[in-house]
Structures are given as structure tokens and as C-alpha cells.
Design a protein around this motif. Structure first.
Motif, PDB file in Angstrom:
ATOM      1  N   LEU A 140     -49.085  34.186  17.688  1.00  0.00           N
ATOM      2  CA  LEU A 140     -49.051  34.417  19.136  1.00  0.00           C
ATOM      3  C   LEU A 140     -50.348  33.949  19.764  1.00  0.00           C
ATOM      4  O   LEU A 140     -51.442  34.319  19.316  1.00  0.00           O
ATOM      5  CB  LEU A 140     -48.857  35.912  19.425  1.00  0.00           C
ATOM      6  N   MET A 141     -50.218  33.107  20.805  1.00  0.00           N
ATOM      7  CA  MET A 141     -51.359  32.772  21.650  1.00  0.00           C
ATOM      8  C   MET A 141     -51.093  33.336  23.032  1.00  0.00           C
ATOM      9  O   MET A 141     -50.085  33.017  23.663  1.00  0.00           O
ATOM     10  CB  MET A 141     -51.577  31.256  21.730  1.00  0.00           C
ATOM     11  N   THR A 142     -51.975  34.197  23.512  1.00  0.00           N
ATOM     12  CA  THR A 142     -51.800  34.784  24.828  1.00  0.00           C
ATOM     13  C   THR A 142     -52.274  33.827  25.916  1.00  0.00           C
ATOM     14  O   THR A 142     -52.982  32.845  25.640  1.00  0.00           O
ATOM     15  CB  THR A 142     -52.570  36.109  24.958  1.00  0.00           C
ATOM     16  N   SER A 143     -51.918  34.142  27.144  1.00  0.00           N
ATOM     17  CA  SER A 143     -52.309  33.288  28.270  1.00  0.00           C
ATOM     18  C   SER A 143     -53.830  33.245  28.443  1.00  0.00           C
ATOM     19  O   SER A 143     -54.361  32.319  29.049  1.00  0.00           O
ATOM     20  CB  SER A 143     -51.659  33.791  29.555  1.00  0.00           C
ATOM     21  N   ALA A 144     -54.525  34.242  27.873  1.00  0.00           N
ATOM     22  CA  ALA A 144     -55.989  34.263  27.946  1.00  0.00           C
ATOM     23  C   ALA A 144     -56.627  33.417  26.856  1.00  0.00           C
ATOM     24  O   ALA A 144     -57.858  33.277  26.810  1.00  0.00           O
ATOM     25  CB  ALA A 144     -56.497  35.700  27.846  1.00  0.00           C
ATOM     26  N   GLY A 145     -55.805  32.850  25.970  1.00  0.00           N
ATOM     27  CA  GLY A 145     -56.321  32.008  24.901  1.00  0.00           C
ATOM     28  C   GLY A 145     -56.605  32.738  23.604  1.00  0.00           C
ATOM     29  O   GLY A 145     -57.078  32.131  22.636  1.00  0.00           O
ATOM     30  N   ASP A 146     -56.327  34.036  23.561  1.00  0.00           N
ATOM     31  CA  ASP A 146     -56.515  34.806  22.332  1.00  0.00           C
ATOM     32  C   ASP A 146     -55.340  34.549  21.383  1.00  0.00           C
ATOM     33  O   ASP A 146     -54.192  34.414  21.822  1.00  0.00           O
ATOM     34  CB  ASP A 146     -56.594  36.301  22.645  1.00  0.00           C
ATOM     35  N   VAL A 147     -55.634  34.500  20.088  1.00  0.00           N
ATOM     36  CA  VAL A 147     -54.600  34.210  19.092  1.00  0.00           C
ATOM     37  C   VAL A 147     -54.592  35.301  18.030  1.00  0.00           C
ATOM     38  O   VAL A 147     -55.651  35.734  17.556  1.00  0.00           O
ATOM     39  CB  VAL A 147     -54.817  32.832  18.430  1.00  0.00           C
ATOM     40  N   THR A 148     -53.404  35.736  17.667  1.00  0.00           N
ATOM     41  CA  THR A 148     -53.238  36.690  16.587  1.00  0.00           C
ATOM     42  C   THR A 148     -51.978  36.343  15.807  1.00  0.00           C
ATOM     43  O   THR A 148     -51.200  35.471  16.224  1.00  0.00           O
ATOM     44  CB  THR A 148     -53.162  38.133  17.134  1.00  0.00           C
ATOM     45  N   THR A 149     -51.787  36.992  14.680  1.00  0.00           N
ATOM     46  CA  THR A 149     -50.582  36.746  13.880  1.00  0.00           C
ATOM     47  C   THR A 149     -50.020  38.076  13.398  1.00  0.00           C
ATOM     48  O   THR A 149     -50.742  39.080  13.277  1.00  0.00           O
ATOM     49  CB  THR A 149     -50.869  35.871  12.642  1.00  0.00           C
ATOM     50  N   PHE A 150     -48.729  38.075  13.088  1.00  0.00           N
ATOM     51  CA  PHE A 150     -48.060  39.227  12.491  1.00  0.00           C
ATOM     52  C   PHE A 150     -47.408  38.787  11.181  1.00  0.00           C
ATOM     53  O   PHE A 150     -46.645  37.821  11.150  1.00  0.00           O
ATOM     54  CB  PHE A 150     -47.022  39.821  13.446  1.00  0.00           C
ATOM     55  N   ASP A 151     -47.747  39.512  10.146  1.00  0.00           N
ATOM     56  CA  ASP A 151     -47.234  39.251   8.803  1.00  0.00           C
ATOM     57  C   ASP A 151     -46.187  40.310   8.491  1.00  0.00           C
ATOM     58  O   ASP A 151     -46.503  41.490   8.341  1.00  0.00           O
ATOM     59  CB  ASP A 151     -48.404  39.314   7.808  1.00  0.00           C
ATOM     60  N   PHE A 152     -44.940  39.880   8.418  1.00  0.00           N
ATOM     61  CA  PHE A 152     -43.873  40.792   8.003  1.00  0.00           C
ATOM     62  C   PHE A 152     -43.099  40.178   6.835  1.00  0.00           C
ATOM     63  O   PHE A 152     -41.883  40.215   6.753  1.00  0.00           O
ATOM     64  CB  PHE A 152     -42.951  41.178   9.163  1.00  0.00           C
ATOM     65  N   ARG A 153     -43.893  39.633   5.924  1.00  0.00           N
ATOM     66  CA  ARG A 153     -43.358  39.097   4.679  1.00  0.00           C
ATOM     67  C   ARG A 153     -42.766  40.241   3.854  1.00  0.00           C
ATOM     68  O   ARG A 153     -43.283  41.361   3.868  1.00  0.00           O
ATOM     69  CB  ARG A 153     -44.492  38.431   3.911  1.00  0.00           C
ATOM     70  N   GLU A 154     -41.704  39.939   3.112  1.00  0.00           N
ATOM     71  CA  GLU A 154     -41.108  40.951   2.262  1.00  0.00           C
ATOM     72  C   GLU A 154     -42.088  41.388   1.177  1.00  0.00           C
ATOM     73  O   GLU A 154     -43.023  40.665   0.841  1.00  0.00           O
ATOM     74  CB  GLU A 154     -39.830  40.421   1.595  1.00  0.00           C
ATOM     75  N   LYS A 155     -41.840  42.572   0.603  1.00  0.00           N
ATOM     76  CA  LYS A 155     -42.686  43.103  -0.456  1.00  0.00           C
ATOM     77  C   LYS A 155     -41.885  43.329  -1.733  1.00  0.00           C
ATOM     78  O   LYS A 155     -40.673  43.551  -1.692  1.00  0.00           O
ATOM     79  CB  LYS A 155     -43.306  44.441  -0.039  1.00  0.00           C
ATOM     80  N   ALA A 156     -42.589  43.322  -2.857  1.00  0.00           N
ATOM     81  CA  ALA A 156     -41.969  43.709  -4.121  1.00  0.00           C
ATOM     82  C   ALA A 156     -41.737  45.217  -4.114  1.00  0.00           C
ATOM     83  O   ALA A 156     -42.597  45.979  -3.663  1.00  0.00           O
ATOM     84  CB  ALA A 156     -42.865  43.330  -5.294  1.00  0.00           C
ATOM     85  N   PRO A 157     -40.594  45.680  -4.599  1.00  0.00           N
ATOM     86  CA  PRO A 157     -40.326  47.132  -4.648  1.00  0.00           C
ATOM     87  C   PRO A 157     -41.293  47.857  -5.582  1.00  0.00           C
ATOM     88  O   PRO A 157     -41.959  47.243  -6.426  1.00  0.00           O
ATOM     89  CB  PRO A 157     -38.889  47.203  -5.171  1.00  0.00           C
ATOM     90  N   LEU A 158     -41.348  49.165  -5.444  1.00  0.00           N
ATOM     91  CA  LEU A 158     -42.240  49.989  -6.248  1.00  0.00           C
ATOM     92  C   LEU A 158     -41.933  49.874  -7.743  1.00  0.00           C
ATOM     93  O   LEU A 158     -42.822  50.053  -8.584  1.00  0.00           O
ATOM     94  CB  LEU A 158     -42.140  51.449  -5.804  1.00  0.00           C
ATOM     95  N   ASP A 182     -46.296  32.322  32.054  1.00  0.00           N
ATOM     96  CA  ASP A 182     -47.727  32.592  32.128  1.00  0.00           C
ATOM     97  C   ASP A 182     -48.536  31.841  31.076  1.00  0.00           C
ATOM     98  O   ASP A 182     -49.765  31.915  31.069  1.00  0.00           O
ATOM     99  CB  ASP A 182     -47.982  34.098  31.978  1.00  0.00           C
ATOM    100  N   GLY A 183     -47.829  31.132  30.168  1.00  0.00           N
ATOM    101  CA  GLY A 183     -48.520  30.381  29.133  1.00  0.00           C
ATOM    102  C   GLY A 183     -48.713  31.129  27.833  1.00  0.00           C
ATOM    103  O   GLY A 183     -49.431  30.652  26.943  1.00  0.00           O
ATOM    104  N   ASN A 184     -48.083  32.317  27.686  1.00  0.00           N
ATOM    105  CA  ASN A 184     -48.063  32.965  26.378  1.00  0.00           C
ATOM    106  C   ASN A 184     -47.130  32.170  25.472  1.00  0.00           C
ATOM    107  O   ASN A 184     -46.039  31.772  25.887  1.00  0.00           O
ATOM    108  CB  ASN A 184     -47.541  34.399  26.496  1.00  0.00           C
ATOM    109  N   ALA A 185     -47.541  31.949  24.234  1.00  0.00           N
ATOM    110  CA  ALA A 185     -46.758  31.124  23.312  1.00  0.00           C
ATOM    111  C   ALA A 185     -46.582  31.828  21.978  1.00  0.00           C
ATOM    112  O   ALA A 185     -47.500  32.497  21.495  1.00  0.00           O
ATOM    113  CB  ALA A 185     -47.431  29.777  23.104  1.00  0.00           C
TER     114      ALA A 185
END
Length: 565
Positions: free
Chosen positions: A85-103, A383-386
Motif C-alpha cells: 500500500l502506498m498512501t496519498s501522502a507517499g507512505d508505504v507499508t505492506t501486509f503479510d497474510f501468507r499461510e502458516k504451517a500448522p502446529l 486521492d492517489g492511494n494505491a
């Protein structure tokens, strides 16, 4: 609310959009917002959210859930993925929702008594299912950056599942193949059936009532509607009955993670992509850094020197991927900063022989040389959020298993772990320690959702499916736009190759690489193998002269399309 009236209105809008896009598929312009995905219905759902005042994250959530209904090959709630995600203010972040190995997972869980990999066990069995992350990822991103109410974003997908949408010829072709295959699990054989047990025909409405009920619980209870309560109980019961190892405890413990993005540069552009457990950002930036050192006067586009240079750059980045990368929460000393540095690129580039192919030695990994279903969509708002989001079930339709009471497909992502500790071979099996199986570990991924910015604003939003080929298709498309100044539609359709270190071969798109170039590459020591296509890219590019966005959907996507306003 009269949902049937709303659905009819949306269908008319989608049909109109589809007709327009069929004449402008190569390049579509949008001033106030745009969604480019593998399904035009899902793209339109996202744009409808933008029109209601939603932002790019809102449109992402709505599009992702719609893809779970309309593009079940890879759109999902039973898989995982990544968001940049890049916000309209130019800040960038990411979200990791990769699967996990079970217990209950372990490094040797797919090995027989002699320590050999049980054929197909890590891809085609119920033990191949990783703990899903998609719902948690979307909910987490929405809670922090969303604007419209969660329920309003999930509802369009419920309507599509409940009331149905016209079966396409592309889906029907798959339905016939999977329903008639002896190897298809029972769930897959009946997945495309109507209420009478017959396969839905092209043009007929395909309804998914069980999926609609599952989505309604997610709508009403957020991520708890998936990871707790009736859905979690049914997942655990199904696993117990079918030999899987995911439990309610696995589901309750699952969390998505917001991570700092990887940042690189090429000329006056900034490149933002996913950090580990995705290998995509590391390899992409490493390869772009090497290509920044290239003499493009001597390696013109589509020439033999160009294809050779690409293959050698890819070879080195994928060797580093195999040796070093894995889940950062289990590998705190990953050398990411080193791998994406300009100095390391110079070290790697200086070792390239411009006249002869290197040798991929499974014992050497990234040391000096002597002589391989997913879907992606891109979003931008007024607004330019991408947002650049890639999500997956691993193989096409995942493990092809699921509970009839829930209506969605499970992933087979456990196959992305290194299956046999210590064994790396010329066939492409990797055995390095950073990506060995461990409970709650996220498996290494090749997904490469990417945003390129210029002057602090999103310039190119891009990604692709394709397993290990993802990184290279994104890499070449970014290079095409930034170095060769191609429009995004031309860059997506241009000739591409793929080299992943092991097996030691160049895969090329059939009929796009000239016979003369193929012969010349073979004379340089390369082995070549044709494939039908590499990647299914979905991209958005800023037209700086007009100040509007251009969107393009890869022609390899039968039902993909651009929705804009």
C-alpha cells in the motif's frame, strides 16, 4: 435494501463495462479510480466501492472477496497473500497474510521411512494445506486503513455467490475437465454443479449458496467469522475426517503482519515491494540493481545479448533466493539489506560472462560461478492511494479439496516449503534451512506485488501469478516500462523469459522468441524449453502528460479486465 434490484443494476453496469473493455482491452484510462483484476465482475465491484467514497483499501477488500466467488482458480478465502500500500501522502507499508504451517507440522512430515519424499504428498494431500491467511490480511488492512464499513465491502461478494453470475466459457472448460478427471477429489468433481447435480452451462447462473453463508459470517463477525465459531469448527472437523492437521487452535492463533516494505531504486524511480517471507521484493530489487549496470546499447531489447543477460541476472538472484530466504520470524539474520544493496549488485554483475552461460551448481548456491495458482490485482483511488495485491491457493484451485458446508477451496501451500532437509538437486528441489518446515512458520513465496513511484506518487502498480516465474515476469515488465519506456499494456504483452537457477534452463514464451535467438543462446551454453505463456499481469500506470491512470489486463486472462471511472 432490495438486493435483487441492486444485483440487476450491477449486472447491467458490468455488462456495459465488459463491452467497453472488449474494445479497449489493451489500454483503459481512468481519472478518478481504477481496478485491474483477473475478472471483470470483481474489478467492477471494486470500482463501485470507489464510487461510493471508498478508498483503495476498501476497493481491495471488496475486489478480493468478489474474486473468491468469480475466480475460484486463485481468488480465495482459503489461501493467503500480500498487500503493498502506498498512501496519498507517499507512505508505504505492506501486509503479510501468507499461510502458516500448522502446529502439528514437522520438517520430515512428507518423508517416507527411508527419508525420501513421498511423491505428491506435499502438494496433493490434505496435509499440504496451510493455515489460511486471506481473511485475516484483508481485515487487518481494513481496520487500519479502510474507510467504509466492513459489511458494505463483503456484501457484493455475498450477492454474487447467492444470486449467481453467468458461467463463462473459460470456467466451463475447467469445470468439464475437473469434474470428469479420475484424479479430482470429490469436492472438485461437484464444485461447478447446480442444485440438481449437473454442471452449470455457459450463460447459466452459477450459484454458490454454501460460500454465501460462509461470507455472511465473515461480513457479520469480521475475521472472527472465519477463525472462530462455526467456520473454524467445520474446518477442524473436515481436517479430522480427511487426514489434515489444521485445528481450531491453528486458526485462533493466526495473525496477519504489517511489515516495512523493501525499497529499491532505478534511475529516478523508487521501487517498493514485499519483504520476506516473500522472496519477490528481494529478487526484484537485486535484479533491477544489476540491470542498472548494463550497457543497453549492447543489449538491445529482444536481442541475443539481452536475453542472455536477463538469464544470467535471474540465475544469480534465484540462487541467492534459494540459499538465504525464508520466514524472517524464524530467520532473524536474513541478509536482506546486503542482497538489495547496489554494492552486492556490482559484485554479482561483474561475474557475468557476456559471451557464455554460467553453470547452476546445486552445491554452490549463490557463490561465484565458474564459467519455476495465484492472482493479482492493482487498485488506485481518486486521492492517489494505491494498492498492489497478490493472493494465491498455490496450484490452480489449490489442493482441490474443501468442505461442502463451507463452499471454498483449501490451498496446498505447504508445498512451498523445502520438503527434504539438506537436499538440493538439479531438478529444482531446494533443501536449504531457512525455508524448512516448522510449526507456525510461513513458507517462502515468489509473489511480487510492486508499486513504483516517481516524485513520491505511484507511477506503476503491478503484479502477476505464476509460481516461481512471478518474480521474473514482474521484473521484466518493470524493466520494460522504466528502461524502455513502454506503455504498461505493451510491457505486459512483450516477450519474456524465465530462469530460476535450478533446473538450469531458460523457459521462453512459445512463438515470441525468434528461432535465431534461440539457436544463438544454445550456442552460448543455455538449455531452452518453450512454455505457452509466463505470467498473467495486471497493471496500472500513470500517464504523466494527462495526469490520468492507464490500466491493462494481460490477454492471457480469459475473464480479466479493467474497471475505471
Amino acid at each position: 435494501m432490495n438486493y435483487k434490484s441492486l444485483l440487476f443494476k450491477n449486472c447491467i453496469s458490468v455488462i456495459f463495462c465488459f463491452l467497453i473493455c472488449s474494445y479497449t482491452q489493451a489500454q483503459t484510462y481512468g481519472k478518478n479510480g481504477m481496478v485491474v483484476s483477473d475478472n471483470i465482475l470483481a474489478s467492477q465491484v471494486g470500482v463501485d466501492i470507489l464510487k461510493k467514497g471508498g478508498n483503495a483499501i476498501d476497493a481491495t477488500v471488496a475486489t478480493a472477496f468478489a474474486l473468491a466467488v468469480t475466480h475460484p482458480e486463485a481468488g480465495n478465502i482459503g489461501g493467503g497473500g500480500f498487500i503493498v500500500l502506498m498512501t496519498s501522502a507517499g507512505d508505504v507499508t505492506t501486509f503479510d497474510f501468507r499461510e502458516k504451517a500448522p502446529l502439528k507440522a514437522s520438517p520430515d512430515m512428507f518423508l517416507d521411512k527411508d527419508g525420501n519424499l513421498e511423491a505428491g504428498s506435499n502438494h496433493y494431500s490434505s496435509k499440504a494445506i496451510g493455515v489460511p491467511g486471506s481473511v485475516a490480511g484483508l481485515y487487518t488492512a481494513h481496520q487500519k486503513y479502510g474507510k467504509l464499513p466492513w459489511k458494505e465491502l463483503v456484501q457484493p461478494a455475498i450477492l454474487l455467490a447467492e444470486n449467481g453470475f453467468p458461467m463463462t466459457w473459460g470456467l466451463y472448460k475447467v469445470a468439464l475437465s475437473l469434474s470428469q478427471s479420475d484424479s479430482s477429489p470429490a469436492f472438485m468433481k461437484s464444485f461447478f454443479h447446480d442444485g440438481s447435480g449437473k454442471t452449470v452451462q455457459p450463460g447459466e447462473l452459477w450459484k454458490q449458496p454454501a460460500l454465501a453463508k460462509t461470507l455472511a459470517l465473515i461480513r457479520d463477525h469480521g475475521s472472527d467469522g472465519f477463525y472462530k465459531g462455526p467456520v473454524a469448527q467445520e474446518i477442524e472437523s473436515w481436517m479430522e475426517e480427511n487426514g489434515g492437521i489444521i485445528s481450531k487452535a491453528d486458526l485462533e492463533k493466526y495473525t496477519a503482519v504489517e511489515r516495512k516494505p523493501l525499497k529499491g531504486s532505478f534511475k529516478d524511480f523508487e521501487i517498493f515491494s514485499m519483504p520476506p517471507p516473500s522472496s519477490g521484493g528481494v529478487a526484484l530489487i537485486e535484479m533491477m540493481n544489476m540491470m542498472e549496470l548494463a550497457d543497453f546499447d549492447k543489449a538491445e531489447f529482444n536481442s541475443t545479448p539481452y536475453a542472455h543477460l536477463l538469464a544470467e541476472v535471474m540465475r544469480r538472484a534465484y540462487a541467492d533466493r534459494a540459499e538465504h530466504l525464508g520466514d524472517p520470524d524464524f530467520n532473524p539474520e536474513l541478509p536482506v539489506d546486503k542482497l538489495i544493496s547496489k554494492e552486492y549488485a556490482r559484485f554479482r554483475f561483474d561475474n557475468i560472462d557476456l559471451e557464455n552461460a554460467s553453470i547452476s551448481d546445486p552445491e554452490k548456491y549463490g557463490q561465484l560461478y565458474d564459467g519455476s495458482s495465484t492472482t493479482h490485482f492493482s487498485v488506485v483511488d481518486k486521492d492517489g492511494n494505491a494498492v498492489s495485491m497478490t493472493t494465491t491457493l498455490e496450484h490452480s484451485y489449490g489442493v482441490k479439496m474443501g468442505s461442502p458446508n463451507l463452499g471454498f477451496l483449501f490451498n496446498n501451500e505447504m508445498g512451498d516449503f523445502n520438503p527434504v532437509p539438506g537436499v538440493t538437486n538439479e531438478r529444482g528441489q531446494i533443501g536449504s534451512s531457512p525455508n524448512l518446515i516448522a510449526p507456525e512458520k510461513r513458507m517462502l513465496s515468489s509473489m511480487t506485488p510492486t508499486i513504483v513511484s516517481q516524485n513520491g506518487k505511484p507511477f506503476l502498480i503491478l503484479g502477476s501469478p505464476g509460481g516461481r516465474t512471478i518474480i521474473n515476469t514482474v521484473f521484466q515488465t518493470v524493466l520494460n516500462v522504466l528502461q524502455y519506456e513502454m506503455r504498461v499494456d505493451k510491457a505486459i504483452e512483450a516477450m519474456k523469459i524465465h530462469h530460476q537457477w535450478l533446473p538450469d534452463e531458460i523457459r521462453y514464451e512459445r512463438h515470441l522468441l525468434s528461432p535465431d535467438t534461440r539457436k544463438a543462446l544454445e550456442n552460448m551454453g543455455h538449455s531452452l524449453r518453450p512454455v505457452n505463456n509466463l505470467g498473467v499481469l495486471m497493471g496500472i500506470q500513470l500517464d504523466t502528460s494527462l495526469g490520468v491512470y492507464m490500466g491493462a489486463s494481460d490477454s492471457a486472462s480469459a475473464d480479466g479486465g479493467v474497471a475505471a471511472y
